[in-house]
Design a protein around this motif. Structure first.
Motif, PDB file in Angstrom:
ATOM      1  N   GLY A  39       1.094   9.309   8.153  1.00  0.00           N
ATOM      2  CA  GLY A  39       1.231   8.548   6.667  1.00  0.00           C
ATOM      3  C   GLY A  39       1.439   7.187   6.850  1.00  0.00           C
ATOM      4  O   GLY A  39       1.442   6.561   7.986  1.00  0.00           O
ATOM      5  N   PHE A  40       1.359   6.526   5.545  1.00  0.00           N
ATOM      6  CA  PHE A  40       1.351   5.024   5.559  1.00  0.00           C
ATOM      7  C   PHE A  40       2.545   4.670   6.157  1.00  0.00           C
ATOM      8  O   PHE A  40       2.575   3.619   7.049  1.00  0.00           O
ATOM      9  CB  PHE A  40       1.078   4.859   4.120  1.00  0.00           C
ATOM     10  N   ASP A  41       3.705   5.157   5.725  1.00  0.00           N
ATOM     11  CA  ASP A  41       4.899   4.689   6.226  1.00  0.00           C
ATOM     12  C   ASP A  41       5.347   4.772   7.527  1.00  0.00           C
ATOM     13  O   ASP A  41       5.704   3.744   8.337  1.00  0.00           O
ATOM     14  CB  ASP A  41       6.106   5.602   5.463  1.00  0.00           C
ATOM     15  N   VAL A  42       4.649   6.059   8.155  1.00  0.00           N
ATOM     16  CA  VAL A  42       4.733   6.391   9.365  1.00  0.00           C
ATOM     17  C   VAL A  42       4.197   5.009  10.418  1.00  0.00           C
ATOM     18  O   VAL A  42       4.443   4.571  11.197  1.00  0.00           O
ATOM     19  CB  VAL A  42       4.378   7.536   9.776  1.00  0.00           C
ATOM     20  N   ALA A  43       2.871   4.985   9.796  1.00  0.00           N
ATOM     21  CA  ALA A  43       2.129   3.996  10.615  1.00  0.00           C
ATOM     22  C   ALA A  43       2.674   2.618  10.570  1.00  0.00           C
ATOM     23  O   ALA A  43       2.873   1.995  11.710  1.00  0.00           O
ATOM     24  CB  ALA A  43       0.610   3.902   9.911  1.00  0.00           C
ATOM     25  N   VAL A  80      22.681   0.062   0.987  1.00  0.00           N
ATOM     26  CA  VAL A  80      21.778  -0.156   1.921  1.00  0.00           C
ATOM     27  C   VAL A  80      21.113  -1.591   1.816  1.00  0.00           C
ATOM     28  O   VAL A  80      21.059  -2.093   1.066  1.00  0.00           O
ATOM     29  CB  VAL A  80      20.751   0.968   1.968  1.00  0.00           C
ATOM     30  N   ASP A  81      20.637  -2.047   3.047  1.00  0.00           N
ATOM     31  CA  ASP A  81      19.952  -3.190   2.950  1.00  0.00           C
ATOM     32  C   ASP A  81      18.132  -2.857   2.962  1.00  0.00           C
ATOM     33  O   ASP A  81      17.781  -2.030   3.636  1.00  0.00           O
ATOM     34  CB  ASP A  81      20.248  -4.164   4.260  1.00  0.00           C
ATOM     35  N   PHE A  82      17.372  -3.627   2.287  1.00  0.00           N
ATOM     36  CA  PHE A  82      16.235  -3.285   2.159  1.00  0.00           C
ATOM     37  C   PHE A  82      15.335  -4.282   2.768  1.00  0.00           C
ATOM     38  O   PHE A  82      15.753  -5.435   2.717  1.00  0.00           O
ATOM     39  CB  PHE A  82      15.684  -3.087   0.658  1.00  0.00           C
ATOM     40  N   SER A  83      14.038  -3.899   3.298  1.00  0.00           N
ATOM     41  CA  SER A  83      13.219  -4.814   3.901  1.00  0.00           C
ATOM     42  C   SER A  83      12.591  -5.432   2.774  1.00  0.00           C
ATOM     43  O   SER A  83      12.698  -5.193   1.513  1.00  0.00           O
ATOM     44  CB  SER A  83      12.258  -4.021   4.482  1.00  0.00           C
ATOM     45  N   ILE A  84      11.556  -6.449   3.029  1.00  0.00           N
ATOM     46  CA  ILE A  84      10.685  -7.150   1.877  1.00  0.00           C
ATOM     47  C   ILE A  84       9.758  -6.007   1.389  1.00  0.00           C
ATOM     48  O   ILE A  84       9.731  -4.873   2.081  1.00  0.00           O
ATOM     49  CB  ILE A  84       9.823  -8.164   2.343  1.00  0.00           C
ATOM     50  N   PRO A  85       9.525  -5.973   0.322  1.00  0.00           N
ATOM     51  CA  PRO A  85       8.825  -4.803  -0.447  1.00  0.00           C
ATOM     52  C   PRO A  85       7.374  -4.629   0.598  1.00  0.00           C
ATOM     53  O   PRO A  85       6.908  -5.828   0.864  1.00  0.00           O
ATOM     54  CB  PRO A  85       8.140  -5.409  -1.750  1.00  0.00           C
ATOM     55  N   TYR A  86       6.912  -3.486   0.456  1.00  0.00           N
ATOM     56  CA  TYR A  86       5.703  -3.097   1.298  1.00  0.00           C
ATOM     57  C   TYR A  86       4.469  -2.672   0.486  1.00  0.00           C
ATOM     58  O   TYR A  86       3.325  -2.110   0.853  1.00  0.00           O
ATOM     59  CB  TYR A  86       6.143  -2.403   2.460  1.00  0.00           C
ATOM     60  N   PHE A  87       5.054  -2.109  -0.766  1.00  0.00           N
ATOM     61  CA  PHE A  87       3.709  -1.419  -1.626  1.00  0.00           C
ATOM     62  C   PHE A  87       4.360  -1.461  -2.932  1.00  0.00           C
ATOM     63  O   PHE A  87       5.777  -1.330  -3.328  1.00  0.00           O
ATOM     64  CB  PHE A  87       3.980   0.207  -1.129  1.00  0.00           C
ATOM     65  N   THR A 108       3.322  -9.696   9.510  1.00  0.00           N
ATOM     66  CA  THR A 108       2.331  -9.729  10.310  1.00  0.00           C
ATOM     67  C   THR A 108       1.359  -8.932   9.905  1.00  0.00           C
ATOM     68  O   THR A 108      -0.047  -9.371   9.904  1.00  0.00           O
ATOM     69  CB  THR A 108       2.712  -9.587  11.896  1.00  0.00           C
ATOM     70  N   ALA A 109       1.424  -7.413   9.820  1.00  0.00           N
ATOM     71  CA  ALA A 109       0.270  -6.751   9.195  1.00  0.00           C
ATOM     72  C   ALA A 109      -0.527  -7.162   8.181  1.00  0.00           C
ATOM     73  O   ALA A 109      -1.703  -6.893   7.949  1.00  0.00           O
ATOM     74  CB  ALA A 109       1.105  -5.364   8.992  1.00  0.00           C
ATOM     75  N   LYS A 110       0.172  -7.804   7.168  1.00  0.00           N
ATOM     76  CA  LYS A 110      -0.472  -8.199   6.058  1.00  0.00           C
ATOM     77  C   LYS A 110      -1.375  -9.244   6.212  1.00  0.00           C
ATOM     78  O   LYS A 110      -2.444  -9.658   5.672  1.00  0.00           O
ATOM     79  CB  LYS A 110       0.523  -8.764   4.918  1.00  0.00           C
ATOM     80  N   TYR A 128      -2.476  -4.135   7.758  1.00  0.00           N
ATOM     81  CA  TYR A 128      -1.751  -3.720   6.428  1.00  0.00           C
ATOM     82  C   TYR A 128      -2.974  -2.783   5.411  1.00  0.00           C
ATOM     83  O   TYR A 128      -3.127  -1.915   5.246  1.00  0.00           O
ATOM     84  CB  TYR A 128      -1.057  -4.534   5.605  1.00  0.00           C
ATOM     85  N   ASN A 129      -4.012  -3.800   5.404  1.00  0.00           N
ATOM     86  CA  ASN A 129      -5.220  -3.275   4.606  1.00  0.00           C
ATOM     87  C   ASN A 129      -5.930  -2.298   5.184  1.00  0.00           C
ATOM     88  O   ASN A 129      -6.450  -1.221   4.536  1.00  0.00           O
ATOM     89  CB  ASN A 129      -6.028  -4.454   4.454  1.00  0.00           C
ATOM     90  N   LYS A 130      -6.020  -2.006   6.455  1.00  0.00           N
ATOM     91  CA  LYS A 130      -6.609  -0.923   7.243  1.00  0.00           C
ATOM     92  C   LYS A 130      -6.008   0.087   7.115  1.00  0.00           C
ATOM     93  O   LYS A 130      -6.509   1.036   6.636  1.00  0.00           O
ATOM     94  CB  LYS A 130      -6.863  -1.488   8.582  1.00  0.00           C
ATOM     95  N   LEU A 131      -4.645   0.067   7.115  1.00  0.00           N
ATOM     96  CA  LEU A 131      -3.611   1.196   7.024  1.00  0.00           C
ATOM     97  C   LEU A 131      -3.844   1.655   5.538  1.00  0.00           C
ATOM     98  O   LEU A 131      -3.835   3.019   5.114  1.00  0.00           O
ATOM     99  CB  LEU A 131      -2.479   0.949   7.253  1.00  0.00           C
ATOM    100  N   TYR A 132      -3.781   0.683   4.781  1.00  0.00           N
ATOM    101  CA  TYR A 132      -3.872   1.069   3.179  1.00  0.00           C
ATOM    102  C   TYR A 132      -5.153   2.009   2.806  1.00  0.00           C
ATOM    103  O   TYR A 132      -5.167   3.020   2.158  1.00  0.00           O
ATOM    104  CB  TYR A 132      -3.865  -0.273   2.320  1.00  0.00           C
TER     105      TYR A 132
END
Ligand code: ARG
Length: 293
Positions: free
Chosen positions: A87-91, A142-149, A270-272, A277-281
Motif C-alpha cells: 500500500g501507499f504507506d508501506v511504500a 506520540v510525535d508525528f512526521s510532517i504530513p504526507y497525505f 525527497t520523495a515529493k 511521491y507522485n508515482k506512488l500516489y
C-alpha cells in the motif's frame, strides 16, 4: 491484545477471523496474521534480534529492521495482497528503510494503540503507519512526521436506504457506523450521532453489506478504493456533500525519537521533490489531485 509471538491469539484475532474475508486468499493471509507472525514478505518470524542502530545512528527496536505498527486492513494505505502487506504507506516507509539500510517489517496491532503510543513506548515498533490523521489529542502521546497525505471524510450509504447525506441519516433515524477510535467516529459524534463502532475498516464495510448499518462515515480515500469494486458500487452510494475535515496523515514515532523522525521527514520531502511521491500516489491512490488555482 498485541501479537508479538507465534501462537498468541488475541480477542481481536478471533474477531478478525470470524468476520473473515471475501476470498480464500484473504482467509489464508488472515490465518497467517492470527498465528502472530510478522506480515512483511521476506522476513522470517523467528530470530528477532534486540535493539540496534540503523545507518546514521538511528536507533531501531530490532537490529537490521525498521518495525512498523499498523492496523489492517486500510486500503489503499496498507492491506494484504498475496500474503504480503502492501500500500501507499508501506511504500513510503520502504523509502525510509532503504535510506536507513534496513528492511521494513510490519506488525498488525489494535487501532487504539495509535493514540496511546503504547507499542512505541514498549519498544515493539519503531513507528506507526496507518493512514493516521495528525490530531492534537494523539500528539500528546506520540510525535508525528510532517504530513504526507491530505484526507477528508466521506459518507457511504446503501442504495436501498435512499440516504445521500448526514441530514438524511438524521431525518430517517437511520443507523450510522464508523471505525472505532478514528477521526470518522469523532466527526460523526461531533455532529450529534452515536455511530455503531466497528473494529476495522473491513468490519465497517461488512456492517454496510449485512445491513447492520445504513450508512458509514470513514476516510474518503478508503471509500474511493471500495467503490472501484463493482460489487460495492452496485450496492452503495457516496454522500453528495463532501465532508471537508481538512485532515492530514502523519507517521508517528515514540516521543523524543527525533533521529527517526528526521529520517522519515527527509524521505517524504525527497520523495515529493523527485517525483517518487507522485508515482506512488498514482500507483496506490489514483490520479493526482488537481492543484487548486
Ligand atoms: N484517518 C483516520 C484516523 O486517523 C482513520 C485511520 C484508520 N487507519 C487504519 N489503519 N485502520 O483516525
Amino acid at each position: 491484545m498485541f501479537r508479538t509471538a507465534e501462537g498468541h491469539r488475541s480477542q481481536r484475532n478471533s474477531t478478525r477471523r470470524g468476520r473473515s474475508g471475501r476470498s480464500g486468499l484473504r482467509a489464508a493471509a488472515g490465518a497467517a496474521a492470527a498465528a502472530g507472525v510478522f506480515l512483511a514478505a521476506g522476513c522470517s518470524s523467528s530470530g528477532d534480534s534486540g535493539p540496534g542502530e540503523a545507518a546514521g545512528g538511528v536507533p531501531v527496536v530490532h537490529q537490521g529492521k525498521l518495525t512498523t505498527c499498523t492496523h489492517l486492513p486500510y486500503p489503499p494505505f496498507q492491506f494484504e495482497q498475496n500474503g504480503k502487506v502492501v500500500g501507499f504507506d508501506v511504500a513510503l516507509i520502504d523509502l525510509v528503510a532503504q535510506n536507513l539500510k534496513v528492511e521494513q517489517k510490519i506488525l498488525d496491532t489494535p487501532f487504539e494503540n495509535f493514540k496511546t503510543g503504547a507499542f512505541l513506548n514498549s519498544g515493539q515498533c519503531d513507528l506507526a503507519a496507518a493512514g493516521m490523521t495528525i490530531t492534537d489529542e494523539r500528539k500528546k502521546n506520540v510525535d508525528f512526521s510532517i504530513p504526507y497525505f491530505d484526507a477528508t471524510q466521506a459518507l457511504l450509504a446503501t442504495k436501498k436506504s435512499g440516504i445521500t447525506s448526514l441530514d438524511d441519516v438524521k431525518a430517517k433515524s437511520a443507523r450510522l457506523g464508523a471505525q472505532a477510535g478514528t477521526t470518522g467516529e469523532s466527526y460523526a459524534k461531533s455532529q450529534g450521532f452515536n455511530p455503531v463502532a466497528f473494529e476495522s475498516s473491513d468490519a465497517v464495510l461488512n456492517g454496510l453489506r449485512t445491513g447492520q448499518v445504513d450508512a458509514v462515515v470513514i476516510d474518503y480515500p478508503v471509500v474511493q478504493g471500495w467503490l472501484k469494486d463493482k460489487a460495492n458500487s452496485d450496492q452503495f452510494v457516496l454522500g453528495t456533500k463532501a465532508i471537508e475535515t481538512g485532515e492530514k496523515y502523519g507517521f508517528s514515532v515514540k516521543k523524543g525519537n527525533s533521529a527517526l523522525l528526521a529520517a522519515i521527514d527527509k524521505a517524504i520531502t525527497t520523495a515529493k521533490a523527485d517525483g517518487t511521491y507522485n508515482k506512488l500516489y498514482e500507483q496506490w491512490i489514483g490520479p493526482l489531485p488537481q492543484v487548486k488555482p
